[in-house]
Design a protein around this motif. Sequence first.
Motif, short mmCIF file in Angstrom:
data_model
loop_
_atom_site.label_atom_id
_atom_site.label_comp_id
_atom_site.label_asym_id
_atom_site.label_seq_id
_atom_site.Cartn_x
_atom_site.Cartn_y
_atom_site.Cartn_z
N PRO B 16 0.83 -1.20 0.00
CA PRO B 16 0.00 0.00 0.00
C PRO B 16 0.87 1.25 0.00
N ARG B 17 0.46 2.22 -0.79
CA ARG B 17 1.19 3.49 -0.81
C ARG B 17 0.58 4.45 0.20
N ILE B 18 -0.75 4.52 0.13
CA ILE B 18 -1.47 5.37 1.08
C ILE B 18 -2.08 4.46 2.15
N VAL B 19 -1.83 4.77 3.39
CA VAL B 19 -2.43 4.03 4.49
C VAL B 19 -3.20 5.02 5.36
N LEU B 44 -8.33 2.65 5.44
CA LEU B 44 -8.28 2.36 4.01
C LEU B 44 -6.83 2.28 3.55
N ASP B 45 -6.55 1.32 2.69
CA ASP B 45 -5.23 1.24 2.05
C ASP B 45 -5.42 1.48 0.57
N VAL B 79 -4.36 8.74 11.35
CA VAL B 79 -3.15 9.02 10.57
C VAL B 79 -3.36 8.71 9.09
N VAL B 80 -2.71 9.48 8.26
CA VAL B 80 -2.65 9.20 6.83
C VAL B 80 -1.19 9.24 6.43
N ILE B 87 1.28 12.54 6.24
CA ILE B 87 0.97 13.69 5.38
C ILE B 87 0.63 14.89 6.25
N ARG B 88 1.31 16.00 6.01
CA ARG B 88 1.06 17.20 6.82
C ARG B 88 0.63 18.39 5.98
N LYS B 89 1.19 18.49 4.78
CA LYS B 89 0.86 19.64 3.94
C LYS B 89 0.83 19.22 2.48
N PRO B 90 0.28 20.08 1.61
CA PRO B 90 0.24 19.71 0.19
C PRO B 90 1.64 19.62 -0.40
N GLY B 91 1.79 18.80 -1.40
CA GLY B 91 3.10 18.68 -2.04
C GLY B 91 2.98 18.07 -3.41
N PRO B 92 4.04 18.22 -4.22
CA PRO B 92 3.99 17.77 -5.61
C PRO B 92 3.97 16.24 -5.77
#
Lengths: 216, 278
Positions: B16-19, B44-45, B79-80, B87-92
């Motif tokens: 999983p990339r996003i957990v 969600l994963d 947590v994400v 993840i804390r802030k937007p990023g590219p």
Amino acid sequence: MQEWMFGQPGSTPYSGTWLQHTLNSSYRVFGGFIIAAVIGVTLGCLIGWFRLVSDLLDPIIQMMRPIPITSWVPFAVIFFGIRDASAFFLIALGAFFPIVVNTAAGVAGTPKLLIRAARMLGIRRYMILPRVVIPSAMPFIFTGLRLGIGLAWVLVIVAEMLAVKSGLGFVMWDSYYFLRMDIIIGAMLSVGVLGFLSDLAIRLIGRWVLRWSHGL
Amino acid sequence: MSRPAVASPMTEYKSPRIVIRGLRKHFTDIARQEEIVAIDGVDLDIGDDEFLTILGPSGCGKTTLLNIVAGFDQATSGVVTLDGEPIRKPGPDRGVVFQEYALFPWLSVEQNIEFGLRERGIPKAQRLERVRKQIASVGLSGFERRYPQELSGGMRQRVALGRVLANDPKILLMDEPFAALDAQTRTIMQQELLFVWSTERRTALFITHNIEEAILLGDRVVVMTARPGHIKEIVRVALPRPRDVTSAEFNQMRRKVAALLEDEVQATFATLQGALAT
């Protein structure tokens, strides 16, 4: 009127002096307007973007704005004398208000979604103002500049009537003493045409800068 | 090379990339002086290369979920992580495609696509190369010098997609990107999105309230409940691509998902009516 505008200098006190007075007035309008534009746009950006600056400066600006510019004339004369500097000060002060208020409104109204998009694309925080906020506020900034240049022509006449001894405003006041109404009308028309032309110049620059939005 | 030619559709994604764990989000409704629970415990994963669609009635918190993954909003708790990093802030590394396009109107098509590269300090020569490729891959050749205002909705959304793909993000986050488009344009954009996704292999999180779109695009469809939003069921779409929306299998899926969603839409409607009555 014709001899004032195009006559041989020296045949009467007025003849042939139109061009010189017109150049004097134009120079003052231009100088005062540039000062107002630089300070107004800069402060407007800071007021629109930083809450703290807005809280500090906006009340002062809103309080100064209703004070007639003519009431500053004594101070201008005391501080700057009967010279160009007085006219620059009065014109810059008057033109400053519409520029700063419009710029601040445009900056504050930057769509939050565009700032999000820029952040998501990896922009550094301090680049958001120059790359997103200011371009987005450009239509407002140009509206402010147009209002400012119009006001600058009003104020150059006031300044020249009261605080300087040359220019179209001075001629109007001076020729009134001799009841040369023709010269007054000539000066009025001159101001009208010059005001129109300088507004046109700003509109053309604006149309180029804002070519993405189908002009002003 | 080691990838099996045909992966079994029931294979769980190994990496999983996003957990997302125990995600909750509360808002305070200032006008009504009450606490609103937008998201109430989501786990969600999102797997590597997976195309995940999230389906739910309006106001179920699906956009809030995406905004938290994007870094625009902060979770109240939970947590994400992306590749293990919170993840804390937007990023590219997380490219977002908005429903409202959010293009920079003062920049031309190519300048919009170049924006992220430029702001991240990529050298000019490299930038132009990437922009050129990206313009071709999203079908915008010949429109490089146009401004967003001169483009149709479909074209604008291509720019928005090209703009984030130029940044080579780890994951694509799409918030109802085609909702404002007409039906024909929407179909074309769906196909092109799938093409881009399959050729460039990218993890994607796609939010929609359109059942057909969710099934057509997703490897899995996450059905959310009405507010407070949590996951009702995750439906795996085992149909091979390209999917035929008129096939019997597709219709079966559609019926299944529609049944899951029906109660939630009713619940949302009832809440709305209740709110209007008071």
